[in-house]
Design an enzyme around this catalytic site. Structure first.
Site: not given
Lengths: 351, 413
Positions: B172, B305, B316, B337, B342, B400
């Site tokens: 991502c 994010h 985060e 998002k 996402h 990931f």
């Protein structure tokens, strides 16, 4: 201009685990035996070259991150650790900022195919343990975790030539100080789905799997380091794309023209006895009178792993004194022609 | 030559953006997306692209593709072969290319981020191999178009340029890594121009994968909400034309903004879960600010994010708190998002364009669906549209495998 030196080599191939096994297979100059791989709905199996099991179970497989890891991840870690040698511990101690580049084309296909088959059967039962291992950067992530290195880490996707782009990127990171050292790994996996796909384009191709690794560092003026290098990365050509206006043969011709190998070079080709894919590369090198080697003809087709083995074998030829300089020609599956030149490490500064 | 590179610059070169293209479920193009974000629209709907009847989650942010792609050098036959991912990429690329005024070139690097490439073709290939193993119909084409490099080559063909293709698949963070790498190429003088961005289309494998991890929200995507219960997937693409300031000025280009910093760090805690204290996220933000030569006090907005998974947002938040220190109390943060989902490999690129929109328009992108902010957030979440004076903004992307990337952008005046 910074000089970049290959400091270590690693390989996991159908010849076995380690550069020694790869070298022995290439010296025998006989295609490795194939094995049968069943595919659903077919009575006749596909002939492939699988990576044999290691003589002893590698200790790194006990690491929590690697117990369930895909074959590609295991091969990447094994090849990288062989290439890093004693420096692996320096990385683990935080003494070296290591950049990691893993080059792959088809991805972790074994787990991807298995996971998607589970989804097709019954989505709620698809394994959450497998899915994370399907992502392109899982092998690079596992390698970084094993070494405990937080440095820059890219997984590059593309055809065979991507491995040579990876070498250039690693050299760029070293030149610009983004890493103290860099390991570049090419890998591919074996599964009936990818072996079947390869056969759609060439009945003579034999699919295989594994990984090859090259460990790069900046050249130093320290005498101890000068003698420890395997070979110096002298050049990586531009990437000449295959397009409608630049077919494979033209891309290969331009790559050769830019590489301009010396007369004493040995040439390591990507040709594999495939009438559909080879002619452009063979035409580009038709008037080459020096020694030439084509490892894929003995080992099989594994895209980025194959390109890595070409480079590993080429560097090994320089290190063992069999060749003072080598040229590597990669005319990839469907993207680019690209070449590299490696020479013996010269203790005197290059102008 | 890719190495050694004759053009490396000893001094860092300023890198500016002269073209931007964006496609999300809010629509295709800068204008429609900017108005969508300003209006606080949410683009989630029931998934229609594949069967989700047996999945926990049923929603995603599907993009509506136009009946016809904009004219390029691709033939109609070529265009008909493009899957959703390639079409999304081409739409964003067309907008950015047209805006930049670039001409075809022999050596223009293309740097893309993606997680799935043409995965829909891979899915079809496997389905046919299992259900009709002796039928080859369409299979070779599926193999070709499954490969990520095919979509990249389509972009080269569409706009008539050649050059090295670099495809970064760092989960991502891929889109942010791609822009960051492109930034480095220009900054170090290796190329005067780089075409860059990220793309990903929804596909069944990915949807089922995130659902298997119970990472998808069965309710609503609510980043940084105390009751958040997972992410919602989306699809889209964003492309940027990056070039050296000198090159842009020499050709009289309109400059949209400046990329001033990039940080990329690897989190080794777990394959899918970040370290709870956000060490790597913090290091990525620090690295981007070091490159940019800025401090947290100079940052006016963070496009987080913010996936809305419990772990990501907590991590985060911890990282932003630590990084910003006292500045956190007044630092506006939002996760877009909540509007478009996402976008995985496209997320970093799309969110860079959204951040650029905010800097250009001097407004803060609001975040939908927030009811009660997680007390872990010491910073204010932007909940409604408001004008603001913005000079510098960060955008975070985490993925990931511990891929963490931060980009720093500056307004161009």
């Amino acid at each position: 201009m910074s000089r970049v030196v290959v400091h270590g080599l690693g390989a996991v191939s159908p010849a076995g685990w380690g550069v020694t096994a790869l070298r022995a297979a290439l010296e025998r100059n006989t295609p490795l035996p194939t094995t049968s791989l069943a595919r659903p709905g077919w009575d006749k199996a596909i002939q492939v070259r699988a990576v044999p099991p290691p003589a002893t179970r590698p200790a790194f497989l006990a690491h929590p991150r690697l117990r369930r890891a895909s074959p590609a991840a295991q091969h990447v870690v094994a090849a990288a650790l062989e290439a890093l040698g004693d420096d692996a511990e320096r990385v683990q101690r935080g003494e070296l900022r290591l950049g990691v580049i893993v080059c792959i084309m088809a991805g972790c296909v074994a787990y991807s195919r298995r996971f998607y088959e589970e989804v097709l059967k019954d989505p709620p039962t698809a394994s959450p343990l497998i899915f994370p291992e399907t992502v392109f950067n899982a092998p690079a992530s596992h390698l970084a975790a094993y070494l405990g290195t937080p440095g820059i880490n890219y997984s590059l996707v593309g055809d065979d030539g991507t491995f040579l782009q990876g070498l250039a990127l690693g050299a760029q990171w070293l030149t610009h100080g983004q890493a103290d050292a860099c390991v570049v790994v090419g890998t591919e996996e074996l599964d009936w789905i990818i072996a079947d796909a390869v056969r759609q384009f060439s009945r003579s191709s034999v699919h295989t799997a594994g990984a090859g690794a090259i460990y790069l560092k900046r050249h130093t003026s320290d005498a101890e380091h000068e003698t420890s290098g395997v070979a110096e990365l002298a050049a990586v050509t531009d990437s000449f794309l295959f397009t409608k206006t630049q077919r494979r043969a033209e891309a290969a011709r331009r790559m050769r023209a830019q590489l301009s190998p010396g007369n004493s070079d040995a040439l390591f080709l990507s040709a594999q006895n495939c009438p559909r894919l080879d002619p452009g590369e063979l035409a580009a090198w038709a008037n080459w009178i020096g020694p030439r080697f084509a490892p894929k003809q003995l080992l099989g087709e594994a895209f980025n792993a194959s390109a890595a083995w070409q480079c590993v074998a080429a560097c090994d030829a320089v290190q063992t004194g069999r060749c003072p300089a080598v040229s590597v020609s990669v005319v990839g599956a469907n993207q680019q022609a690209i070449g590299a030149r490696l020479v013996a490490v010269n203790p005197t500064p290059r102008p | 030559m890719l190495f050694p590179h004759s053009k490396s610059s000893p001094q860092p070169i300023r890198v500016v953006i002269t073209g931007a293209g964006i496609v999300t479920a809010l629509g295709s193009g800068w204008r429609v997306n900017a108005s969508g974000f300003r209006a606080g629209r949410s683009a989630f709907r029931a998934v229609t692209l594949f069967d989700v009847s047996r999945q926990r989650a049923k929603l995603a942010a599907e993009a509506d593709l136009p009946a016809q792609l904009p004219p390029t050098r691709l033939t109609q036959k070529d265009s008909r072969r493009l899957d959703r991912a390639a079409q999304l990429l081409l739409l964003a690329a067309h907008e950015a290319w047209a805006q930049s005024g670039w001409a075809p070139s022999e050596n223009l690097p293309l740097v893309l981020g993606t997680t799935s490439g043409g995965m829909a073709f891979g899915e079809s290939y496997l389905q046919q191999s299992l259900t009709a193993p002796h039928s080859n119909r369409g299979q070779p084409s599926r193999i070709v178009h499954y490969n990520c490099q095919r979509q990249a080559l389509d972009v080269c063909e569409a706009f008539g340029f050649q050059g090295p293709i670099t495809i970064i698949a760092n989960a991502c963070a891929s889109g942010a890594n791609a822009i960051g790498h492109a930034f480095e190429l220009v900054r170090h003088g290796q190329s005067e121009q780089v075409f860059t961005g990220g793309y990903d289309a929804l596909c069944q494998l990915t949807f089922a994968g995130f659902d298997s991890l119970q990472a998808l929200s069965p309710t609503t995507c609510r980043p940084f909400d105390a009751q958040r219960d997972g992410l919602t997937l989306g699809e889209g693409a964003a492309m940027l034309t990056l070039e050296s300031l000198e090159h842009a000025q020499r050709r009289g280009a309109e400059i949209l903004g400046e990329v001033i910093g990039y940080g990329a760090v690897t989190d080794n805690h777990h394959l899918t879960q970040p370290h709870p204290e956000g060490h790597a996220a913090l290091a990525a933000m620090n690295a981007a600010c070091t490159t940019a030569g800025i401090s947290p006090a100079q940052v006016d907005y963070i496009n987080a994010h913010g996936t809305a998974t419990p772990q990501n947002d907590a991590t985060e938040a911890a990282a932003i708190n630590r990084w910003a220190g006292e500045r956190a109390a007044t630092l506006p943060v939002s996760s877009t998002k909540a509007s478009i989902g996402h976008l995985l490999g496209a997320a970093g690129a799309v969110e860079t364009v959204i951040t650029l929109m905010a800097l250009r328009g001097q407004w803060l992108p609001p975040q939908m669906n927030l009811k009660a902010t997680d007390p872990a957030c010491r910073f204010p979440i932007v909940r409604e549209l408001r004008d603001a004076k913005l000079e510098i903004a960060l955008t975070n992307s985490f993925g990931f495998g511990g891929a963490n990337a931060t980009l720093a952008l500056r307004r161009w005046t």
